[in-house]
Design a protein around this motif. Structure first.
Motif, short mmCIF file in Angstrom:
data_model
loop_
_atom_site.label_atom_id
_atom_site.label_comp_id
_atom_site.label_asym_id
_atom_site.label_seq_id
_atom_site.Cartn_x
_atom_site.Cartn_y
_atom_site.Cartn_z
N ALA A 149 35.66 -50.25 24.08
CA ALA A 149 36.52 -49.02 23.99
C ALA A 149 37.89 -49.48 24.34
O ALA A 149 38.11 -49.90 25.33
N PRO A 150 38.68 -48.86 23.70
CA PRO A 150 40.10 -48.96 23.73
C PRO A 150 40.55 -47.99 24.81
O PRO A 150 39.79 -46.96 24.96
N ALA A 151 41.60 -48.66 25.58
CA ALA A 151 41.89 -47.58 26.90
C ALA A 151 42.85 -46.66 26.46
O ALA A 151 43.23 -45.57 26.98
N GLN A 152 43.33 -46.81 25.14
CA GLN A 152 44.66 -45.96 24.59
C GLN A 152 44.24 -44.79 23.75
O GLN A 152 43.19 -45.28 23.18
N PRO A 153 44.77 -43.77 23.50
CA PRO A 153 44.44 -42.92 22.58
C PRO A 153 44.67 -43.46 21.17
O PRO A 153 45.53 -44.19 20.73
N LEU A 154 43.61 -43.13 20.41
CA LEU A 154 43.52 -43.69 19.07
C LEU A 154 44.40 -42.90 18.16
O LEU A 154 44.61 -41.80 18.48
N ALA A 155 44.79 -43.55 17.12
CA ALA A 155 45.43 -42.74 16.28
C ALA A 155 44.82 -41.76 15.52
O ALA A 155 43.32 -41.96 15.27
N SER A 156 45.33 -40.55 15.19
CA SER A 156 44.48 -39.53 14.57
C SER A 156 44.38 -39.77 12.96
O SER A 156 45.09 -40.73 12.49
N HIS A 157 43.37 -39.34 12.35
CA HIS A 157 43.46 -39.53 10.89
C HIS A 157 44.97 -38.88 10.21
O HIS A 157 45.22 -39.96 9.31
N GLN A 158 45.36 -37.99 10.58
CA GLN A 158 46.70 -37.91 10.10
C GLN A 158 47.80 -39.04 10.34
O GLN A 158 48.50 -39.28 9.29
N GLU A 159 47.60 -39.27 11.70
CA GLU A 159 48.69 -40.43 11.76
C GLU A 159 48.38 -41.82 10.64
O GLU A 159 49.16 -42.36 10.61
N LEU A 160 47.09 -42.04 10.81
CA LEU A 160 46.60 -43.03 9.80
C LEU A 160 47.18 -42.77 8.58
O LEU A 160 47.60 -43.70 7.70
N GLU A 161 46.77 -41.67 7.92
CA GLU A 161 47.31 -41.29 6.53
C GLU A 161 48.90 -41.52 6.49
O GLU A 161 49.15 -41.99 5.17
N ASN A 162 49.37 -41.06 7.37
CA ASN A 162 51.01 -41.28 7.46
C ASN A 162 51.38 -42.51 7.04
O ASN A 162 52.41 -43.26 6.18
N TYR A 163 50.59 -43.44 8.09
CA TYR A 163 50.86 -45.02 7.99
C TYR A 163 50.49 -45.66 6.61
O TYR A 163 51.29 -46.22 5.99
N PHE A 164 49.34 -45.24 5.97
CA PHE A 164 48.96 -45.79 4.74
C PHE A 164 50.06 -45.28 3.76
O PHE A 164 50.41 -46.37 2.88
N GLU A 165 50.66 -44.17 3.59
CA GLU A 165 51.55 -43.70 2.80
C GLU A 165 53.00 -44.57 3.06
O GLU A 165 53.56 -45.38 1.89
N HIS A 166 53.27 -44.79 4.31
CA HIS A 166 54.46 -45.62 4.45
C HIS A 166 54.13 -46.96 4.30
O HIS A 166 55.11 -47.78 3.45
N LEU A 167 52.91 -47.57 4.34
CA LEU A 167 52.72 -49.01 4.01
C LEU A 167 52.57 -49.10 2.47
O LEU A 167 53.41 -50.06 1.93
N GLU A 168 51.96 -48.21 1.68
CA GLU A 168 52.41 -48.40 0.27
C GLU A 168 53.60 -48.35 -0.55
O GLU A 168 54.22 -49.15 -1.12
N ARG A 225 43.19 -50.52 3.80
CA ARG A 225 42.75 -49.57 4.60
C ARG A 225 41.41 -49.93 5.45
O ARG A 225 41.06 -49.80 6.60
N ARG A 226 40.65 -50.56 4.72
CA ARG A 226 39.27 -51.06 5.22
C ARG A 226 39.48 -51.97 6.63
O ARG A 226 38.93 -51.65 7.53
N PHE A 227 40.50 -53.01 6.48
CA PHE A 227 40.78 -53.86 7.41
C PHE A 227 41.51 -53.07 8.64
O PHE A 227 41.11 -53.14 9.59
N THR A 228 42.19 -52.14 8.18
CA THR A 228 43.05 -51.23 9.50
C THR A 228 41.99 -50.36 10.23
O THR A 228 42.01 -50.35 11.44
N LEU A 229 41.21 -49.59 9.37
CA LEU A 229 40.15 -48.72 9.76
C LEU A 229 39.32 -49.50 10.83
O LEU A 229 38.93 -48.82 11.93
N ARG A 230 39.07 -50.75 10.24
CA ARG A 230 37.87 -51.32 11.19
C ARG A 230 38.38 -51.71 12.59
O ARG A 230 37.62 -51.85 13.77
N ALA A 231 39.81 -51.69 12.72
CA ALA A 231 40.32 -52.20 13.94
C ALA A 231 40.51 -50.72 14.93
O ALA A 231 40.66 -51.04 16.06
N ARG A 232 40.28 -49.60 14.43
CA ARG A 232 40.33 -48.55 15.13
C ARG A 232 41.62 -48.52 15.84
O ARG A 232 41.83 -48.39 17.15
N PRO A 233 42.94 -48.13 15.19
CA PRO A 233 44.20 -48.55 15.90
C PRO A 233 44.46 -47.44 16.78
O PRO A 233 44.04 -46.10 16.75
N GLU A 234 44.87 -47.80 17.88
CA GLU A 234 45.48 -46.86 18.86
C GLU A 234 46.89 -46.42 18.38
O GLU A 234 47.58 -46.73 17.38
#
Lengths: 248, 248
Positions: free
Chosen positions: B176-195, B217-226
């Motif tokens: 379990a990660p010690a830090q707060p995980l990124a929210s769905h919205q934060e992830l979506e913003n990231y993927f937009e920025h990445l593209e 996406r699959r790769f990034t989500l698998r890591a459960r980013p903080e």
């Protein structure tokens, strides 16, 4: 499964511990030993005495200079460690690690390295950060330092338990990842490329690293990248570098 | 619970094994050692060296002549043994034994003795028949003889595991990660920025996507980013974009 588990000892000082490790390995059906920059003659009378009939494991060991060399073909690298230090890394118990082994080793190309550090100082931060996860053997907090061969014994025992459980319950190979995972060497090549690129775009200054590379390592290793994914990431780095070069 | 588990060594020949046993015990939080008719001086330089700071366990050990004396107050006596001999006896695995310990030791008067035999010949039939059950550590059938201290280490480790499980220690929070995980919205913003960035550096053409974004996406989500990791990744994208823009 057990034949694809490698015990890696880094900077060992006492030949007796190498012998004790060999005995513990052979007792539990492990055979693949790598010695990284040993700080003693690996094969002495002490080694043979403590190996008690398992010294062929030491004869067959590869001796190399770095963890990278010892683990280059490994798809999962786990470092034995006390509680995590500055930058927390995924921690796993010996039992949880063992429970994962049948899945981790389902593909015939998969290899697991279990990495053990120096008798006096354990693994360095750089070495710990090359691991996917750290395994911590629960101990008495007032007396937590296990003998090296004893630590190998505990993990080797858990490996054998997992293997025995698998013999009784076949069919678990279904959970194998569909794609080949990136090897340790491929990951290290990627991290080198990543760092070079981050410097080129002015995002990273190795003089003031602020744990940037450590954080990126932790994130990437947690995802257990497939080889193909790593190829995509390297493609992105190459495209980024080309832009950076043209501009400068 | 752990303080009511006694390790009994019968007829030990090597002081180093007594020291190694003391270290393994103290590492795992056991303290009660009994030596039955040792065939060596228990406290030598070898003992102290292998005990590595746990020699107080040897100092505090009782030395007696028979197993009966060593285990007189014990409510469960389990002998470490290879496969049963002439007369089959209840056999138990180390893990099954450990799982029983909390129940066995529920009463404050209960005591468990774990009995280990001689380095060369183990426990005698008479001694084995004084045990409630025999515990067998699963080993490589071609090389089954464990070092005495290593055998103690494995059983002491299982005892501690059982105790920890009883405490319901949160040690299973493992990965379990010690830090707060990124929210769905934060992830979506990231993927937009990445593209957007991948288009800017000419790596990605939305007209011929080749599943690129899906793979990333699959790769990034698998890591459960903080959240903090995502901030770093977005910083890299911004730096990359700046290079791309300047060039165009």
């Amino acid at each position: 499964m057990l034949e694809r588990i490698r015990i890696v000892l880094i900077g060992t000082s006492h030949p007796g511990n190498i012998g004790g490790t060999a005995r513990a390995m052979h007792n539990m059906g492990l055979a693949d030993l790598a010695l990284v920059a040993p700080r003693c003659e690996p094969l002495t009378a002490d080694t043979v005495s403590r190996a008690s009939g398992a010294d062929h494991i030491v004869h067959g060991a590869q001796t190399v200079e770095t963890l990278e060399q010892a683990a280059s073909d490994c798809t999962l690298v786990v470092g034995a460690s006390a509680r995590s230090r500055t930058l927390p890394w995924p921690m796993i118990t010996p039992r949880a690690l063992a429970d994962r082994l049948p899945t981790e080793l389902a593909s015939s190309e998969a290899r697991v390295a279990l990495v053990f550090g120096r008798e006096d100082s354990g693994l360095s931060n750089a070495e710990l950060q090359r691991c996917h996860a750290h395994v911590h053997i629960p101990t008495n907090p007032d007396f937590s330092s296990l003998n090296l061969a004893a630590a190998v014994q505990v993990l080797a025992y858990e490996c054998r338990q997992a293997w025995l459980a698998q013999q009784e319950m076949p069919g678990e190979a279904d959970m194998a990842p569909a794609q080949p995972l990136a090897s340790h060497q491929e990951l290290e090549n990627y991290f080198e490329h990543l760092e070079r690129t981050l410097v080129a775009i002015g995002f990273h200054d190795p003089a003031t690293p602020r744990q940037l590379m450590a954080r990126l390592r932790r994130f990437t290793l947690r995802a257990r990248p497939e080889r193909m994914e790593l190829n995509i990431l390297r493609g992105i780095l190459t495209a980024t570098e080309q832009h950076a070069e043209r501009r400068d």
